[in-house]
Design an enzyme around this catalytic site. Structure first.
Site, PDB file in Angstrom:
ATOM      1  CE  LYS A  81      10.690   6.552  -6.181  1.00  0.00           C
ATOM      2  NZ  LYS A  81      10.591   6.916  -7.574  1.00  0.00           N
ATOM      3  NE  ARG A 133       7.166   4.340 -14.251  1.00  0.00           N
ATOM      4  CZ  ARG A 133       7.909   4.804 -13.245  1.00  0.00           C
ATOM      5  NH1 ARG A 133       8.740   3.996 -12.605  1.00  0.00           N
ATOM      6  NH2 ARG A 133       7.830   6.054 -12.874  1.00  0.00           N
ATOM      7  CE1 TYR A 159      23.901 -23.164   9.935  1.00  0.00           C
ATOM      8  CE2 TYR A 159      23.621 -20.884   9.228  1.00  0.00           C
ATOM      9  CZ  TYR A 159      23.221 -21.959  10.014  1.00  0.00           C
ATOM     10  OH  TYR A 159      22.167 -21.828  10.848  1.00  0.00           O
ATOM     11  CG  MET A 161      17.052 -15.107   9.124  1.00  0.00           C
ATOM     12  SD  MET A 161      15.722 -16.177   9.705  1.00  0.00           S
ATOM     13  CE  MET A 161      15.674 -17.420   8.448  1.00  0.00           C
TER      14      MET A 161
HETATM   15  C1  LIG Z   1      11.390   8.080  -7.825  1.00  0.00           C
HETATM   16  C2  LIG Z   1      10.835   9.175  -8.605  1.00  0.00           C
HETATM   17  C3  LIG Z   1      11.435  10.439  -8.589  1.00  0.00           C
HETATM   18  C4  LIG Z   1      12.733  10.729  -7.832  1.00  0.00           C
HETATM   19  O1  LIG Z   1      13.821  10.077  -8.418  1.00  0.00           O
HETATM   20  P1  LIG Z   1      15.314  10.249  -7.864  1.00  0.00           P
HETATM   21  O2  LIG Z   1      16.166   9.680  -8.915  1.00  0.00           O
HETATM   22  O3  LIG Z   1      15.403   9.455  -6.599  1.00  0.00           O
HETATM   23  O4  LIG Z   1      15.514  11.697  -7.617  1.00  0.00           O
HETATM   24  C5  LIG Z   1      10.818  11.460  -9.297  1.00  0.00           C
HETATM   25  N1  LIG Z   1       9.675  11.222  -9.979  1.00  0.00           N
HETATM   26  C6  LIG Z   1       9.072  10.024 -10.038  1.00  0.00           C
HETATM   27  C7  LIG Z   1       7.820   9.840 -10.815  1.00  0.00           C
HETATM   28  C8  LIG Z   1       9.642   8.966  -9.353  1.00  0.00           C
HETATM   29  O5  LIG Z   1       9.047   7.758  -9.408  1.00  0.00           O
END
Ligand SMILES: *Cc1c(COP(=O)(O)O)cnc(C)c1O
Length: 383
Positions: free
Chosen positions: A36, A135, A275, A323
């Site tokens: 992700k 969550r 700046y 920037m």
């Molecule tokens: C991000 C995430 C992981 C991995 O987490 P890390 O700490 O980067 O290993 C695993 N499971 C879920 C549901 C996540 O959102």
């Protein structure tokens, strides 16, 4: 290609990290690569292909758009799992393409069943359980109802897995919470099995849990940050180093973020640089301008604080990060020339700039800094 900076991704570093991580697991435990956040800034397409060549065949993403990007570049033998957002229209696409996804509400389950019946193809689902993070996730009442819905339509669903996520496995402060979560998870799984559901893959562990709670590994682990060469927290790192006989960090960073010197200028003593008046030259200085700024993810909070590497020396950022440009002091560095390589993150000679030190300065976590590296900086695979 035209660009003012680029990010190198090291194949050998990734292969090394994956081997280290797999060595923490019992044989047969599946390894899912979490990609992700644009593969934590490494680039979904580039990183996904690279991980596949390193023997990874299971990928976890947050949303359907990430799954789509990954699916375009991976062979069909790779499994893709959406752990988060997917809308009703995307469900059809996911089911058609054998993309697996989390179900964390009855509404999503009903929608998936409807889509699966229309497509005459089972939805490959993972029931995501609420165990204490509060969550997303199915709570106990919803779960019983979910089991009934699934059992009534055996052709519409394939329950591939049951998952949960820990609320802070990276710190022993949360130890009781994590352990309670695992216990609740096992109870819920038992309930599902007693109702007659067959579940192939039990999975709960992120990077920190892989290291700190071996009992959470079960059938599969979902590893993000550590495959990129970063520890989930200093505590997990120190804990590992305490039990390891080797004194060196077993992980390697994949990323080198590089640019070059765009302009050099001698600034007389007493002049302000950039700046405003945040930096005043106290002697005559040689200042290099680098074509990278906050628009490229180099945080403005590194103004007068950050460092870059030039000719294997550390050069401090002077003045405000703009920037698209930042300025560094190269007064003491011999032979600096136009077009010299500049390392913003990663190694040059024996020096390196780690995201962690970068992050400490700007009080951000590794996760946040990495994922803020913009999409449009090219990622280049090196060995
Ligand atoms: C991000 C995430 C992981 C991995 O987490 P890390 O700490 O980067 O290993 C695993 N499971 C879920 C549901 C996540 O959102």
């Amino acid at each position: 290609m035209f660009y003012s900076s680029y990010i190198e991704i090291s194949r050998s570093a990734l292969a090394h990290n994956i081997a280290f991580l797999k060595a923490q697991l019992k044989p047969g435990v599946r390894f899912s690569s979490v990609i992700k956040g644009n593969a934590y800034g490494h680039g979904i397409e580039e990183f996904g292909q690279l991980a596949y060549t390193c023997g990874v065949d299971h990928f976890s993403v947050f949303s359907a758009d990430e799954a789509y990007r990954l699916q375009q570049v991976l062979p069909h033998t790779a499994t893709i799992l959406i752990m988060g957002y997917i809308d009703d229209e995307e469900l059809n696409w996911a089911i058609t393409h054998n993309i697996e996804f989390y179900v964390f509400s009855l509404d999503r389950l009903e929608q998936a069943g409807k889509a699966a019946r229309a497509l005459q193809k089972p939805a490959r689902i993972h029931l995501d359980l609420e165990t204490g993070m509060n969550r997303i996730g199915l709570n106990t009442d919803d779960l019983e109802r979910a089991a009934e819905i699934i059992l009534k339509q055996p052709d519409a669903f394939e329950v591939v897995g049951v998952s949960t996520h820990y609320a802070g496995a990276e710190s022993s402060e949360n130890d009781d919470r994590v352990k309670a979560q695992l216990q609740r998870y096992h109870m819920a799984v038992r309930m599902l099995q007693q109702k007659g559901l067959t579940i192939r893959t039990l999975h709960t562990a992120c990077s920190a849990a892989v290291m700190a709670y071996p009992e959470t590994h079960l059938d599969m682990v979902r590893v993000g940050i550590m495959q990129y060469g970063f520890w989930p927290s200093p505590e997990i790192y120190q804990r590992y180093m305490g039990i390891s006989t080797d004194r060196s960090d077993p992980l390697r960073r994949l990323i080198n973020w590089k640019s070059q010197v765009m302009s050099l200028k001698v600034v007389p003593s007493g002049e302000f640089i950039g700046y405003g008046k945040s930096f005043q030259a106290s002697t005559e200085m040689l200042i290099a301008a680098i074509p990278v700024g906050y628009a490229w993810g180099f945080s403005r909070s590194l103004s007068n604080q950050g460092q870059v590497l030039i000719r294997s020396h550390r050069a401090p950022v002077v003045g405000i990060v703009n920037m698209n440009v930042l300025m560094v002091d190269v007064t003491g560095i011999p032979d600096v020339s136009l077009k010299d390589e500049v390392v913003l993150l990663g190694k040059q000679g024996s020096e390196h700039i780690t995201v962690a030190s970068f992050a400490e300065l700007s009080t951000q976590l590794n996760y946040e800094l990495l994922t803020r590296l913009p999409l449009n900086i090219p990622r280049i695979i090196i060995d």
